[in-house]
Design a protein around this motif. Structure first.
Motif, PDB file in Angstrom:
ATOM      1  N   VAL A 133      -6.054   2.199  11.710  1.00  0.00           N
ATOM      2  CA  VAL A 133      -6.829   2.758  10.530  1.00  0.00           C
ATOM      3  C   VAL A 133      -6.782   2.041   9.553  1.00  0.00           C
ATOM      4  CG1 VAL A 133      -6.513   4.660   8.987  1.00  0.00           C
ATOM      5  CG2 VAL A 133      -6.093   5.328  11.394  1.00  0.00           C
ATOM      6  N   SER A 134      -7.789   1.736   8.805  1.00  0.00           N
ATOM      7  CA  SER A 134      -7.775   0.796   7.872  1.00  0.00           C
ATOM      8  C   SER A 134      -6.786   0.982   6.481  1.00  0.00           C
ATOM      9  CB  SER A 134      -9.201   0.451   7.171  1.00  0.00           C
ATOM     10  OG  SER A 134      -9.248  -0.477   6.247  1.00  0.00           O
ATOM     11  N   VAL A 135      -5.996   0.005   6.012  1.00  0.00           N
ATOM     12  CA  VAL A 135      -5.213   0.195   4.836  1.00  0.00           C
ATOM     13  C   VAL A 135      -5.263  -0.848   3.825  1.00  0.00           C
ATOM     14  CG1 VAL A 135      -3.610   1.404   6.408  1.00  0.00           C
ATOM     15  CG2 VAL A 135      -3.211  -0.934   6.152  1.00  0.00           C
ATOM     16  N   PRO A 136      -4.941  -0.471   2.656  1.00  0.00           N
ATOM     17  CA  PRO A 136      -4.945  -1.740   1.749  1.00  0.00           C
ATOM     18  C   PRO A 136      -3.860  -2.630   2.165  1.00  0.00           C
ATOM     19  CG  PRO A 136      -4.810   0.604   0.520  1.00  0.00           C
ATOM     20  CD  PRO A 136      -4.579   0.858   2.161  1.00  0.00           C
ATOM     21  N   GLU A 137      -3.782  -4.111   1.680  1.00  0.00           N
ATOM     22  CA  GLU A 137      -2.816  -4.901   1.922  1.00  0.00           C
ATOM     23  C   GLU A 137      -1.468  -4.368   1.139  1.00  0.00           C
ATOM     24  OE1 GLU A 137      -1.887  -9.572   0.943  1.00  0.00           O
ATOM     25  OE2 GLU A 137      -3.660  -8.899   0.716  1.00  0.00           O
ATOM     26  N   THR A 138      -0.349  -4.402   1.862  1.00  0.00           N
ATOM     27  CA  THR A 138       0.762  -3.630   1.271  1.00  0.00           C
ATOM     28  C   THR A 138       2.036  -4.543   1.559  1.00  0.00           C
ATOM     29  OG1 THR A 138      -0.137  -1.606   1.667  1.00  0.00           O
ATOM     30  CG2 THR A 138       2.317  -1.570   1.383  1.00  0.00           C
ATOM     31  N   ARG A 139       2.765  -4.831   0.466  1.00  0.00           N
ATOM     32  CA  ARG A 139       4.141  -5.256   0.674  1.00  0.00           C
ATOM     33  C   ARG A 139       5.265  -4.732  -0.066  1.00  0.00           C
ATOM     34  NH1 ARG A 139       1.528 -10.721  -2.129  1.00  0.00           N
ATOM     35  NH2 ARG A 139       0.422  -9.081  -2.842  1.00  0.00           N
ATOM     36  N   LEU A 140       6.249  -5.080   0.149  1.00  0.00           N
ATOM     37  CA  LEU A 140       7.511  -4.648  -0.914  1.00  0.00           C
ATOM     38  C   LEU A 140       7.481  -5.684  -2.014  1.00  0.00           C
ATOM     39  CD1 LEU A 140      10.211  -4.021   1.869  1.00  0.00           C
ATOM     40  CD2 LEU A 140       8.831  -2.452   0.691  1.00  0.00           C
ATOM     41  N   THR A 181       2.135   1.738 -11.598  1.00  0.00           N
ATOM     42  CA  THR A 181       1.730   0.765 -12.592  1.00  0.00           C
ATOM     43  C   THR A 181       0.677  -0.383 -12.088  1.00  0.00           C
ATOM     44  OG1 THR A 181       4.129   0.511 -13.172  1.00  0.00           O
ATOM     45  CG2 THR A 181       2.559  -1.382 -13.710  1.00  0.00           C
ATOM     46  N   PHE A 182      -0.509  -0.293 -12.876  1.00  0.00           N
ATOM     47  CA  PHE A 182      -1.532  -1.284 -12.654  1.00  0.00           C
ATOM     48  C   PHE A 182      -1.284  -2.572 -13.136  1.00  0.00           C
ATOM     49  CE2 PHE A 182      -2.866   3.364 -12.418  1.00  0.00           C
ATOM     50  CZ  PHE A 182      -3.937   3.213 -11.280  1.00  0.00           C
ATOM     51  N   VAL A 183      -1.615  -3.726 -12.179  1.00  0.00           N
ATOM     52  CA  VAL A 183      -1.324  -4.934 -12.796  1.00  0.00           C
ATOM     53  C   VAL A 183      -2.635  -5.790 -12.932  1.00  0.00           C
ATOM     54  CG1 VAL A 183      -0.017  -6.969 -12.609  1.00  0.00           C
ATOM     55  CG2 VAL A 183       1.017  -4.684 -11.786  1.00  0.00           C
ATOM     56  N   GLU A 184      -3.251  -6.524 -13.877  1.00  0.00           N
ATOM     57  CA  GLU A 184      -4.403  -6.950 -13.991  1.00  0.00           C
ATOM     58  C   GLU A 184      -3.877  -8.563 -13.560  1.00  0.00           C
ATOM     59  OE1 GLU A 184      -6.991  -6.630 -17.331  1.00  0.00           O
ATOM     60  OE2 GLU A 184      -4.922  -6.050 -18.451  1.00  0.00           O
ATOM     61  N   GLU A 207      -2.787  -3.830  -2.844  1.00  0.00           N
ATOM     62  CA  GLU A 207      -4.282  -4.587  -3.546  1.00  0.00           C
ATOM     63  C   GLU A 207      -5.099  -3.366  -4.113  1.00  0.00           C
ATOM     64  OE1 GLU A 207      -7.440  -5.445  -0.981  1.00  0.00           O
ATOM     65  OE2 GLU A 207      -6.488  -4.367   0.804  1.00  0.00           O
ATOM     66  N   ALA A 208      -5.612  -3.511  -5.172  1.00  0.00           N
ATOM     67  CA  ALA A 208      -6.504  -2.569  -5.712  1.00  0.00           C
ATOM     68  C   ALA A 208      -7.802  -2.736  -5.211  1.00  0.00           C
ATOM     69  CB  ALA A 208      -6.673  -2.880  -7.275  1.00  0.00           C
ATOM     70  N   VAL A 209      -7.960  -1.611  -4.247  1.00  0.00           N
ATOM     71  CA  VAL A 209      -9.501  -1.471  -3.597  1.00  0.00           C
ATOM     72  C   VAL A 209     -10.661  -1.135  -4.553  1.00  0.00           C
ATOM     73  CG1 VAL A 209     -10.535  -0.114  -1.676  1.00  0.00           C
ATOM     74  CG2 VAL A 209      -8.008  -0.960  -1.433  1.00  0.00           C
ATOM     75  N   PRO A 210     -11.689  -1.777  -4.505  1.00  0.00           N
ATOM     76  CA  PRO A 210     -12.925  -1.439  -5.106  1.00  0.00           C
ATOM     77  C   PRO A 210     -13.260  -0.168  -4.374  1.00  0.00           C
ATOM     78  CG  PRO A 210     -13.371  -3.301  -3.706  1.00  0.00           C
ATOM     79  CD  PRO A 210     -11.754  -3.299  -3.843  1.00  0.00           C
ATOM     80  N   ILE A 211     -13.487   0.813  -5.300  1.00  0.00           N
ATOM     81  CA  ILE A 211     -13.259   2.148  -4.529  1.00  0.00           C
ATOM     82  C   ILE A 211     -15.270   2.513  -4.746  1.00  0.00           C
ATOM     83  CG2 ILE A 211     -12.834   4.558  -4.655  1.00  0.00           C
ATOM     84  CD1 ILE A 211     -10.231   3.752  -5.804  1.00  0.00           C
ATOM     85  N   GLU A 212     -15.772   3.091  -3.677  1.00  0.00           N
ATOM     86  CA  GLU A 212     -16.952   3.565  -3.904  1.00  0.00           C
ATOM     87  C   GLU A 212     -17.006   5.258  -4.183  1.00  0.00           C
ATOM     88  OE1 GLU A 212     -20.505   4.897  -0.937  1.00  0.00           O
ATOM     89  OE2 GLU A 212     -19.710   2.912  -0.606  1.00  0.00           O
TER      90      GLU A 212
END
Length: 418
Positions: A133-140, A181-184, A207-212
């Protein structure tokens, strides 16, 4: 559970959200008595004409042990057949203390191991990835050295308890869903402030995924087997940048169903869960966001479309699974009026760096047009208007400006509505 012929009622823990109200209306219209357990005598659900009885209990956020004891005491009543969990606190108590509750009621809830996997977002991403199942790149957080991309910092755990974080108080359970928290790109966040917000645990960074579009797959499972499912597409959220859906419609996407089922099948799920996905605007993949191991805020939309999950829960608890009709009508849409106002407020006054702010005239026109075109609302029911009026009253009475807190004194039963 000891089966008894006079077990006819459902116990519904209630807060101020629309979920318990939707349960009470669903069951009450079918002649099933409901007993509301709440720590606030002013919740709208207690005003419903379909509420048979209401009882005051301690707040699970103030004293989890006392809350569990009160819920168990109500479950011991001979007229209570099952409990519908509507909050994280409810499903946690039912899952962890399953053996105690099963002596008295039918417990429709996942195993404690499955629940912990769902509450741990880092572990959940690992499971989904292993299943394809596809997931956003995720780290601690402590694994992140560079902040060059659009990133999101969120709690690793959706709730905090002493089982998940050793330093947490045993008698408390805290909901962590709002601490995001959103980080630019190129801007390192305030790590000390994040550490304080996380209350003793290391958060995740995604990662902030570009959402359709955003979607939800929901399923009712009976010991690892899907009994009924529901899908919806988010048309508008609580804010223009994040939050739950305030305007949504019934859909069916085969790939979404496949992704949701893979996860719940693997967890050998028992009970209801809703899984949120983002459709990646670049790849078209459905990427996992998170799982809520309970009914969801927009369940009134599912009920209106024919996917009556509170009633399904009742039938499963009664051993009448064969009576569940899992179909629903596509295209049905509903609004949360309170949520729509929150959305407009966000356009006026809030800032989400990774999301372009719509213009105020465009936002107002969009909300108005959709309410006229599809005038179905979560709280509003012509046969049961008191909860909507009560909700409006509470919104004013409990406003931060007035500084008035809900009445949580546990002294006596609440009178059933006339």
């Amino acid at each position: 559970m000891n089966a008894r012929a006079d077990d006819i009622a459902v116990l519904v823990p209630a807060n101020a959200s629309v979920i318990p109200l939707a349960c009470i209306r669903s069951l009450g219209k079918r002649g099933v008595p409901t007993v509301v357990a709440t720590d606030d005598r002013n919740v709208p659900a207690c005003s419903s004409r379909y509420c048979t009885e209401s009882r005051l209990v301690p707040s699970p956020n103030d004293d989890l042990t006392a809350y569990k004891a009160s819920l168990l005491s109500l479950a011991e009543r001979p007229d209570i057949r099952t409990i519908i969990p509507v909050r994280e606190e409810d499903i946690y108590v039912l899952s962890k203390f399953r053996s105690e509750f099963e002596e008295h009621v039918s417990v429709i809830a996942p195993s404690y191991g499955a629940l912990r996997s769902v509450h741990d977002r880092y572990r959940l991403v690992e499971i989904a990835d292993e299943l394809g199942v596809s997931v956003p790149e995720t780290r601690l957080l402590d694994e992140v050295d560079e902040w060059d991309d659009d990133l999101i910092v969120k709690p690793r755990f959706s709730i905090l308890t002493s089982d998940y974080v050793d330093s947490h108080l045993t008698s408390r359970i805290d909901n962590m869903r709002g601490e995001t928290t959103f980080v630019e790109p190129g801007q390192k966040p305030d790590l000390d402030a994040i550490d304080r917000d996380m209350e003793g645990h290391t958060p995740i960074v995604q990662e902030a995924v570009p959402i359709e579009h955003e979607y939800m797959y929901s399923g009712l499972y009976d010991h690892g087997e899907e009994v009924a499912s529901w899908q919806q597409r988010y048309l508008r959220r609580k804010t223009y940048g994040e939050g739950g859906s305030v305007y949504r419609e019934a859909v069916f996407e085969p790939e979404l169903a496949d992704a949701g089922r893979k996860i719940l099948d693997h967890l050998d799920w028992h009970g209801t869960a809703c899984i949120e996905f983002m459709k990646d605007a670049n790849t078209g993949e459905f990427k996992l966001t998170e799982i809520n191991p309970r009914l969801w805020l927009s369940v009134p939309c599912a009920i209106r479309a024919g996917a009556d999950f509170p009633y399904y829960h009742w039938l499963l608890a009664m051993g009448a699974r064969e009576r569940i009709d899992p179909g629903y009508e596509l295209g049905v849409a509903t609004h949360s009026l309170y949520g729509e106002l929150s959305y407009l407020k966000s356009v006026l006054s809030e800032d989400y760096p990774s999301t372009e702010r719509p213009s105020v005239p465009a936002a107002c026109a969009s909300v108005l047009a959709s309410c006229i075109d599809r005038p179905q609302f979560d709280y509003v029911d012509r046969t049961d208007l008191k909860p909507f009026v009560k909700g409006l009253y509470n919104a004013v009475l409990y406003s931060e400006t007035l500084g008035i807190a809900p009445d949580r004194s546990v002294e006596e039963p609440i009178s059933a509505p006339n």
